[in-house]
Design an enzyme around this catalytic site. Structure first.
Site, PDB file in Angstrom:
ATOM      1  NE  ARG A   6      -3.009   0.346   3.251  1.00  0.00           N
ATOM      2  CZ  ARG A   6      -2.334   0.729   4.345  1.00  0.00           C
ATOM      3  NH1 ARG A   6      -1.733   1.908   4.377  1.00  0.00           N
ATOM      4  NH2 ARG A   6      -2.253  -0.055   5.382  1.00  0.00           N
ATOM      5  CE1 TYR A  40     -15.375   9.511 -17.036  1.00  0.00           C
ATOM      6  CE2 TYR A  40     -15.119   9.621 -14.662  1.00  0.00           C
ATOM      7  CZ  TYR A  40     -15.359   8.891 -15.814  1.00  0.00           C
ATOM      8  OH  TYR A  40     -15.586   7.549 -15.719  1.00  0.00           O
ATOM      9  CE  LYS A  42     -11.682   6.069 -18.873  1.00  0.00           C
ATOM     10  NZ  LYS A  42     -11.973   7.409 -18.390  1.00  0.00           N
ATOM     11  CG  ASP A  79      -8.763  14.518 -16.051  1.00  0.00           C
ATOM     12  OD1 ASP A  79      -8.065  13.877 -16.857  1.00  0.00           O
ATOM     13  OD2 ASP A  79      -9.801  14.056 -15.529  1.00  0.00           O
TER      14      ASP A  79
END
Ligand SMILES: *Cc1c(COP(=O)(O)O)cnc(C)c1O
Length: 391
Positions: free
Chosen positions: A55, A108, A205, A180
Site C-alpha cells: 500500500r 468527467y 484510458k 486532467d
C-alpha cells in the site's frame, strides 16, 4: 540436520541469474522482509531504499510512474488505483474545510459528482466555470478559491479550454491549476510546460490502452504538494495494484504508435462521416468549423486527438438504428485499441433532462466516438454503413 530439506512454505529463494530479464517482472508481494532492525530504521528514515508494504509503494508502480513522468516531463509522479482515486488524492491532500474549488462545467461525470455531492459534505465549497471563457473564470473566483480543476478538451462536446487565460488568472490570484490530461494525453499536450501545478490521468484510458487495467496517475510541481498527495494515497488506500501497473506498462510500450495512428484515423473518420446527408454536425478540433479554432494550434499542435463527436438527424429512433447496425463496440469508455461508440443521452448524461442536454449541445442523436487503431478504410466504411442505416 544440514541435509534436511528446507520447508516448502516460503523456503525457496528466487533463483540468481547473471543475465537479466528484459521484460519488467510482475511483483505481487504485499510485504517485504528486511535483514535486521537497523536496516528497517534506515529504510524508514530514507537512508536506504526499500519497499515495506505494497500500500506504501511497490516496484511495478514505481516503474510505471517513471514512464508516465518521462512523457509528462514530471518528476515523482505517483500511481493510484483509478483516475478517480487520483482526483480524490489531489482534493483530499490539498484542500481543507472552508476552501473553495472551481471546476470546468463539463468535467468527467464522476469528477462533477465529487464536486457537487462529496466535497460539500466536508465543508469544501465548489463552483463551476466555462473553461472556454476567461471572464467566466474571473467571475467565479472567490477570496477562498484554492484550486481549479480543468480538462483541456471537454467531454463529449470537445471544446478546447482557454488554457493560457486559465493559467494567467490562476497565477494572479494564487490559485492552483490541476489539469486532467486524460483526453489530450502527454503526446497531445504537456501541462507542466504551460503552467500547470498538478497533472493527473485516468491511465485506464489511452495510456494503458487495452481496457484491461484500471489506474490513475498524479504528479505535482511542488514537492510539498506531492508529499501531501502521497500521504492521502497511502492513508486512504488509493494504491494501484501491481498487476494493473504491470499490464499498463506493457500497454504503454506502444502508446506513441497507438496515439499517432488513432489521431490519423480520427481525422479520416471525421472527414468521411461529415459527407453523409443525415450527419448534422461533426465535432473534431481539426475542423475549420470548430468553435475554438483560434487557440487550437497553440494548445494541440498537430495532434487533434482520437475523439470525434457527431450528431445525426432523427433523434432517439435514429440513434437506436445506428447502434443496431454498428459493428463497433457500443461502450461508454475511451482510449481502447479498438474504436468504441458511446451515446451520452443514454449513458454519461442520462441524469439530465433533454432540455438540459440540449443546452449543452447534445441531442438524442448525439454520439461520441473514441477512435482506435483499426485499418482506417475498414473503420470508415463500418461507420458510414451504420450512420447510413440510421437515416
Ligand atoms: C475515465 C476518466 C476519469 C476517471 O478515471 P477512472 O480510471 O475511470 O477512475 C477521469 N477523467 C477523465 C477525463 C476520464 O475520461
Amino acid at each position: 540436520m544440514s541435509n534436511a530439506p528446507k520447508d516448502t512454505v516460503r523456503g525457496i529463494d528466487w533463483p540468481d541469474s547473471v543475465s537479466l530479464a528484459i521484460g519488467t517482472p510482475l511483483q505481487p508481494s504485499v510485504v517485504y522482509k528486511t535483514s535486521d532492525v537497523e536496516m528497517l530504521h534506515a529504510q524508514y528514515e530514507g537512508r536506504a531504499e526499500g519497499f515495506t508494504y505494497s500500500r506504501e509503494g511497490h516496484p511495478n508502480a514505481t516503474v510505471l510512474a517513471k514512464k508516465v513522468d518521462l512523457l509528462e516531463g514530471a518528476t515523482g509522479g505517483m500511481m493510484t488505483g483509478s483516475g478517480m482515486s487520483a482526483i480524490t488524492a489531489v482534493f483530499f491532500g490539498l484542500l481543507k474545510a472552508g476552501d473553495h474549488v472551481l471546476g470546468g462545467d463539463q468535467l468527467y461525470g464522476r469528477s462533477l459528482r465529487m464536486m457537487k455531492t462529496e466535497l460539500p459534505r466536508f465543508d469544501i465549497d465548489t463552483g463551476f466555470f466555462d473553461p472556454t471563457d476567461a471572464n467566466s473564470l474571473r467571475e467565479a473566483i472567490r477570496p477562498n478559491t484554492r484550486m481549479i480543476l480543468v480538462e483541456v478538451v471537454s467531454n463529449p462536446t470537445l471544446r478546447v479550454a482557454d488554457m493560457q487565460a486559465i493559467y494567467q488568472i490562476a497565477r494572479e490570484k494564487g490559485v492552483l491549476v490541476v489539469v486532467d490530461n486524460t483526453f489530450t494525453t502527454p503526446r497531445g499536450y504537456r501541462p507542466f510546460e504551460h503552467g500547470a501545478d498538478i497533472v493527473l490521468h485516468s491511465v485506464t484510458k489511452l495510456l494503458a490502452g487495452h481496457s484491461d487495467a484500471m489506474l490513475g496517475y498524479v504528479a505535482a510541481q511542488n514537492p510539498a504538494h506531492s508529499q501531501a498527495i502521497w500521504d492521502v494515497i497511502v492513508t486512504m488506500g488509493l494504491t494501484a495494484s501491481p498487476y494493473d501497473c504491470w499490464m499498463a506498462e506493457r500497454g504503454m510500450h506502444s502508446f506513441d504508435l497507438r496515439f499517432e495512428r488513432a489521431c490519423k484515423n480520427a481525422s479520416i473518420v471525421a472527414t468521411e462521416i461529415a459527407k453523409l446527408p443525415n450527419v448534422l454536425r461533426v465535432l473534431y478540433p481539426e475542423r475549420s468549423d470548430h468553435p475554438d479554432t483560434a487557440r487550437i494550434p497553440s494548445i494541440m499542435g498537430e495532434n487533434f486527438g482520437n475523439m470525434v463527436s457527431f450528431e445525426i438527424a432523427g433523434g432517439h429512433k435514429a440513434a437506436q438504428r445506428l447502434t443496431e447496425n454498428c459493428d463497433l463496440a457500443f461502450a461508454p469508455t475511451l482510449g481502447d485499441v479498438a474504436s468504441t461508440l458511446s451515446h451520452p443521452a443514454s449513458s454519461s448524461h442520462r441524469g439530465l433532462t433533454s432540455d438540459e442536454r440540449a443546452a449543452l449541445g447534445m441531442s438524442d442523436g448525439f454520439f461520441r466516438l473514441s477512435v482506435g487503431i483499426e485499418n482506417p478504410d475498414t473503420l470508415a466504411s463500418l461507420l458510414v454503413k451504420a450512420i447510413s442505416a440510421a437515416a
